[in-house]
Every structure is written in C-alpha cells, then in structure tokens.
Design an enzyme around this catalytic site. Structure first.
Site, PDB file in Angstrom:
ATOM      1  N   HIS A  14      46.451  35.399  44.672  1.00  0.00           N
ATOM      2  CA  HIS A  14      46.790  36.782  44.345  1.00  0.00           C
ATOM      3  C   HIS A  14      45.948  37.232  43.176  1.00  0.00           C
ATOM      4  O   HIS A  14      45.223  36.459  42.564  1.00  0.00           O
ATOM      5  CB  HIS A  14      48.296  36.966  44.095  1.00  0.00           C
ATOM      6  CG  HIS A  14      48.787  36.489  42.778  1.00  0.00           C
ATOM      7  ND1 HIS A  14      49.692  37.181  42.031  1.00  0.00           N
ATOM      8  CD2 HIS A  14      48.517  35.381  42.055  1.00  0.00           C
ATOM      9  CE1 HIS A  14      49.968  36.531  40.916  1.00  0.00           C
ATOM     10  NE2 HIS A  14      49.267  35.432  40.908  1.00  0.00           N
ATOM     11  N   CYS A  25      45.271  36.907  34.638  1.00  0.00           N
ATOM     12  CA  CYS A  25      45.879  37.206  35.934  1.00  0.00           C
ATOM     13  C   CYS A  25      45.199  38.364  36.662  1.00  0.00           C
ATOM     14  O   CYS A  25      45.490  38.621  37.825  1.00  0.00           O
ATOM     15  CB  CYS A  25      47.365  37.497  35.774  1.00  0.00           C
ATOM     16  SG  CYS A  25      48.301  36.070  35.202  1.00  0.00           S
ATOM     17  N   HIS A  29      43.060  34.395  41.694  1.00  0.00           N
ATOM     18  CA  HIS A  29      43.468  33.018  41.421  1.00  0.00           C
ATOM     19  C   HIS A  29      44.600  32.636  42.371  1.00  0.00           C
ATOM     20  O   HIS A  29      45.068  33.463  43.151  1.00  0.00           O
ATOM     21  CB  HIS A  29      43.907  32.858  39.958  1.00  0.00           C
ATOM     22  CG  HIS A  29      45.109  33.677  39.581  1.00  0.00           C
ATOM     23  ND1 HIS A  29      45.066  35.047  39.410  1.00  0.00           N
ATOM     24  CD2 HIS A  29      46.393  33.310  39.360  1.00  0.00           C
ATOM     25  CE1 HIS A  29      46.281  35.485  39.083  1.00  0.00           C
ATOM     26  NE2 HIS A  29      47.098  34.448  39.049  1.00  0.00           N
ATOM     27  N   HIS A  31      48.187  29.837  43.191  1.00  0.00           N
ATOM     28  CA  HIS A  31      49.270  29.013  42.663  1.00  0.00           C
ATOM     29  C   HIS A  31      49.846  28.158  43.783  1.00  0.00           C
ATOM     30  O   HIS A  31      49.767  28.506  44.962  1.00  0.00           O
ATOM     31  CB  HIS A  31      50.416  29.877  42.120  1.00  0.00           C
ATOM     32  CG  HIS A  31      50.043  30.752  40.982  1.00  0.00           C
ATOM     33  ND1 HIS A  31      49.806  30.278  39.716  1.00  0.00           N
ATOM     34  CD2 HIS A  31      49.875  32.098  40.915  1.00  0.00           C
ATOM     35  CE1 HIS A  31      49.517  31.286  38.913  1.00  0.00           C
ATOM     36  NE2 HIS A  31      49.542  32.404  39.620  1.00  0.00           N
ATOM     37  N   HIS A  69      49.056  29.805  52.245  1.00  0.00           N
ATOM     38  CA  HIS A  69      47.605  29.948  52.337  1.00  0.00           C
ATOM     39  C   HIS A  69      47.192  31.363  52.735  1.00  0.00           C
ATOM     40  O   HIS A  69      46.304  31.564  53.553  1.00  0.00           O
ATOM     41  CB  HIS A  69      46.998  28.886  53.270  1.00  0.00           C
ATOM     42  CG  HIS A  69      47.022  27.534  52.646  1.00  0.00           C
ATOM     43  ND1 HIS A  69      48.142  26.732  52.672  1.00  0.00           N
ATOM     44  CD2 HIS A  69      46.082  26.855  51.945  1.00  0.00           C
ATOM     45  CE1 HIS A  69      47.877  25.602  52.029  1.00  0.00           C
ATOM     46  NE2 HIS A  69      46.636  25.655  51.568  1.00  0.00           N
ATOM     47  N   GLU A 107      55.443  29.795  39.615  1.00  0.00           N
ATOM     48  CA  GLU A 107      54.003  29.795  39.847  1.00  0.00           C
ATOM     49  C   GLU A 107      53.350  28.564  39.232  1.00  0.00           C
ATOM     50  O   GLU A 107      52.329  28.101  39.710  1.00  0.00           O
ATOM     51  CB  GLU A 107      53.360  31.032  39.224  1.00  0.00           C
ATOM     52  CG  GLU A 107      53.714  32.324  39.891  1.00  0.00           C
ATOM     53  CD  GLU A 107      53.029  33.506  39.233  1.00  0.00           C
ATOM     54  OE1 GLU A 107      52.827  34.507  39.940  1.00  0.00           O
ATOM     55  OE2 GLU A 107      52.715  33.448  38.027  1.00  0.00           O
TER      56      GLU A 107
END
Length: 117
Positions: A14, A25, A29, A31, A69, A107
């Site tokens: 995201h 953020c 990136h 998580h 994914h 996260e």
C-alpha cells in the site's frame, strides 16, 4: 461474557500518498498483516461455543482471495491504514456473525489498530 478470537495473516502493499513526501508511509511499501477477529456472547450455544471456529473459514477465504498479495490502494475507497482495514474487516464480519465484537489489524510486530463499536 465469553470471548473467542482467531488470527488471520496476509501480505500486501500500500501507499499513503496523501502524506508528505518525506513520510515513510508515502512511499510504496508492504506489510505482513495480522487480522484478529473477536466474538463475544453472554451465553454459549448448544455445543458449548460462542461460535465454532470452523464457521470463521469464510473470513480466511475472503482475505486470501481479495487481500493477500494485492495492492490495498486498489481495494479500498478510503486510505489503506490499519485503522480503516480494521473497520472494513469488522463490517464484513459483523454482517455474517452477530457475535463479532472487535477486529484488530497489525502491520508490524509492534503496532496494532483496533475497531470496536
């Protein structure tokens, strides 16, 4: 009050592009998310459960089919924060199981966001 919880995992990317460019953020990136759903009931059912854990399998399928994914920005109509994910999964679960009391999303190993009405 009786409470049960079950944990689910998925990996996704995201980007919070509305944040300043120097905010970590704001960059693309990913998580390894953990979703925990909690159900509560004042009384147990005839089988002695709040709800049989097996009945929560549709949540695993939903997460696997729609979130694992994937790029979360393509899936949500709100910023893809852990807070908004917790609310999304809460609403999805509550529409199926009346006992749903809370959903929390992690996260990272040290961060959690929780939604409960």
């Amino acid at each position: 009050m009786f409470r049960i919880s079950k944990e689910f995992h998925f990996s996704a990317s995201h980007q919070l592009a509305h944040l300043p460019d120097d905010h970590q953020c704001a960059r693309l990136h990913g998580h390894n998310y953990i979703v925990v759903v909690e159900l509560a009931a004042a009384e147990l059912n005839a089988d002695g459960f709040v709800r049989d854990y097996h009945e929560l399998k549709p949540l695993k399928s939903y997460i696997d089919d729609h979130f694992d994914h994937r790029h979360l920005n393509d899936l949500l109509n709100v910023p893809s924060t852990a807070e908004n994910l917790a609310k999304h999964f809460y609403d999805w679960c509550k529409s199926r199981w009346s006992e749903v009391a809370m959903v929390k999303v992690s996260e990272t190993p040290k961060t959690w966001a929780e939604y409960r009405p």
